[in-house]
Design an enzyme around this catalytic site. Structure first.
Site, PDB file in Angstrom:
ATOM      1  N   GLN A   1      -5.517   2.315 -14.274  1.00  0.00           N
ATOM      2  CA  GLN A   1      -6.776   1.832 -14.843  1.00  0.00           C
ATOM      3  C   GLN A   1      -6.591   1.560 -16.337  1.00  0.00           C
ATOM      4  O   GLN A   1      -5.623   2.024 -16.946  1.00  0.00           O
ATOM      5  CB  GLN A   1      -7.900   2.843 -14.629  1.00  0.00           C
TER       6      GLN A   1
ATOM      7  N   HIS B   1      -1.969   2.100  -8.146  1.00  0.00           N
ATOM      8  CA  HIS B   1      -2.772   1.413  -9.153  1.00  0.00           C
ATOM      9  C   HIS B   1      -2.987   2.329 -10.345  1.00  0.00           C
ATOM     10  O   HIS B   1      -2.762   3.537 -10.288  1.00  0.00           O
ATOM     11  CB  HIS B   1      -4.123   0.994  -8.577  1.00  0.00           C
TER      12      HIS B   1
ATOM     13  N   HIS C   1       0.817  -1.216   0.000  1.00  0.00           N
ATOM     14  CA  HIS C   1       0.000   0.000   0.000  1.00  0.00           C
ATOM     15  C   HIS C   1       0.850   1.265   0.000  1.00  0.00           C
ATOM     16  O   HIS C   1       0.438   2.295  -0.558  1.00  0.00           O
ATOM     17  CB  HIS C   1      -0.923  -0.010   1.226  1.00  0.00           C
TER      18      HIS C   1
ATOM     19  N   HIS D   1      -3.768   3.502  -2.849  1.00  0.00           N
ATOM     20  CA  HIS D   1      -2.983   2.317  -3.195  1.00  0.00           C
ATOM     21  C   HIS D   1      -2.425   2.467  -4.622  1.00  0.00           C
ATOM     22  O   HIS D   1      -3.131   2.923  -5.525  1.00  0.00           O
ATOM     23  CB  HIS D   1      -3.872   1.075  -3.121  1.00  0.00           C
TER      24      HIS D   1
END
Length: 342
Positions: free
Chosen positions: A170, A168, A115, A166
């Protein structure tokens, strides 16, 4: 290694592992209601552009504390979007998608189970695994009949508008070709008709020959600040060979991409004593049109113009699309070259 499974509400989840054996994925024990998919692409005739209305996203998860992060692994009796106690890279369908069904598809790409990490802190082997995941998802989503363009991207930092901390990104699988891509390809076609050359290739060759704005590079890739940069920090990353999309890259080109991409991100991170908010946008060819004109490339940019100061779009920029930049691109390139990543 790629392992696919299903979440409790039927959404697909895919694990990407560097090992050679498929993983065993535990069942997702959560009780989830149906996914909201009320997406409506609407056409603006004055601009000849599509706008996606997705009112259900008003209720999506917003900046939860780390202990409630839905992208962390499922551990200690707390179940998340990732039904595993640990992972390397994982992709799953967004529970609050802007695009779904006949309107396309939205996926979340988690770069690491840590994280507190960021893309810039990943080891090169993990970055290479992310590249493979992007390429794999691009190929699969491009096969869907409704999809016209696949767009991997990362929003990083609360100043950009992220709703989950976190690390990430898309992937949006659009049911139309996006406005930026259509405009670029129109200009590329006109340049080809005038000169017989590809405009992307000419842009790349000019920056490599001049060198003033080149930030980093290797055998297969060059990263440079464009001379007409719109953003205080902006870097474009081009492969030396014309390819339409990520799946078309060779193994050697993917290895080199992981290295130069991390180099660029770490230089960007080293500019200030605070994390740099940025958007990393991958420009790929449309699925069916003008693939012979397209040239895969990434555009990374940040709204931070100075320590503690952000660039906000002014009336000329938001209202008319006429950008101005307070930072000289040559100075930005020099500062990035001189940056010393930790």
């Amino acid at each position: 290694m790629r392992t696919a499974a299903k979440l409790a509400d039927g959404r697909q989840v895919i694990f990407y592992d560097s090992g050679g054996d498929p993983r065993v994925v535990a069942a997702d024990p959560r009780e989830l209601g149906p996914v909201a998919t009320d997406s409506q692409p609407r056409h603006d005739p004055l601009l000849d552009e599509w706008v996606v209305v997705a009112s259900h996203r008003q209720h999506r998860t917003y900046l939860p504390p780390a202990a409630q992060c839905p992208l962390c692994p499922s551990r200690g009796g707390r179940y998340t979007e990732v039904p595993a106690p640990d992972y390397e890279v994982v992709v799953f369908e967004n529970r609050f998608p802007t695009l779904a069904g006949d309107s396309g598809r939205c996926e979340v790409v988690c770069f690491t189970s840590d994280h507190a990490a960021s893309f810039a802190t990943l080891p090169v082997q993990r970055a290479r695994l992310v590249v493979d995941a992007w390429a794999d998802r691009t190929a699969e989503l491009s096969s869907l009949p409704v999809v016209e363009q696949v767009y991997p991207f990362e929003n990083r930092g609360q100043e950009i508008g992220v709703t989950l901390h976190h690390p990430h990104g898309q992937i949006y699988a659009f049911p139309f070709v996006t406005p930026r891509t259509r405009q670029q390809l129109r200009n590329v076609r006109a340049h080809l008709e005038r000169t017989g050359r590809n405009l992307y290739g000419d842009v790349l060759a000019a920056q490599r020959a001049d060198g003033t704005r080149v930030v980093a590079g290797n055998e297969h890739w060059t990263a440079f600040v464009p001379p007409a940069a719109r953003w205080p920090v902006e870097v474009h990353v081009y492969p030396h060979r014309q390819v339409p999309d990520l799946p078309a890259l060779t193994g050697a080109e993917r290895d080199s991409l992981a290295a130069v991409y991390l180099d660029v991100l770490r230089r960007m991170e080293a500019l200030y004593d605070e994390p740099l908010p940025y958007i990393a946008a991958w420009h790929q060819a449309p699925v069916r049109a003008d693939r012979d004109l397209a040239w895969l490339h990434a555009e990374l940019f940040s709204v931070r113009r100075a320590p503690g100061r952000l660039k906000y779009l002014a009336g000329t920029e938001s209202g008319m699309g006429a950008f101005s930049n307070d930072v000289l691109p040559e100075d930005a390139a020099r500062r990035l070259r001189e940056a010393r990543p930790n």
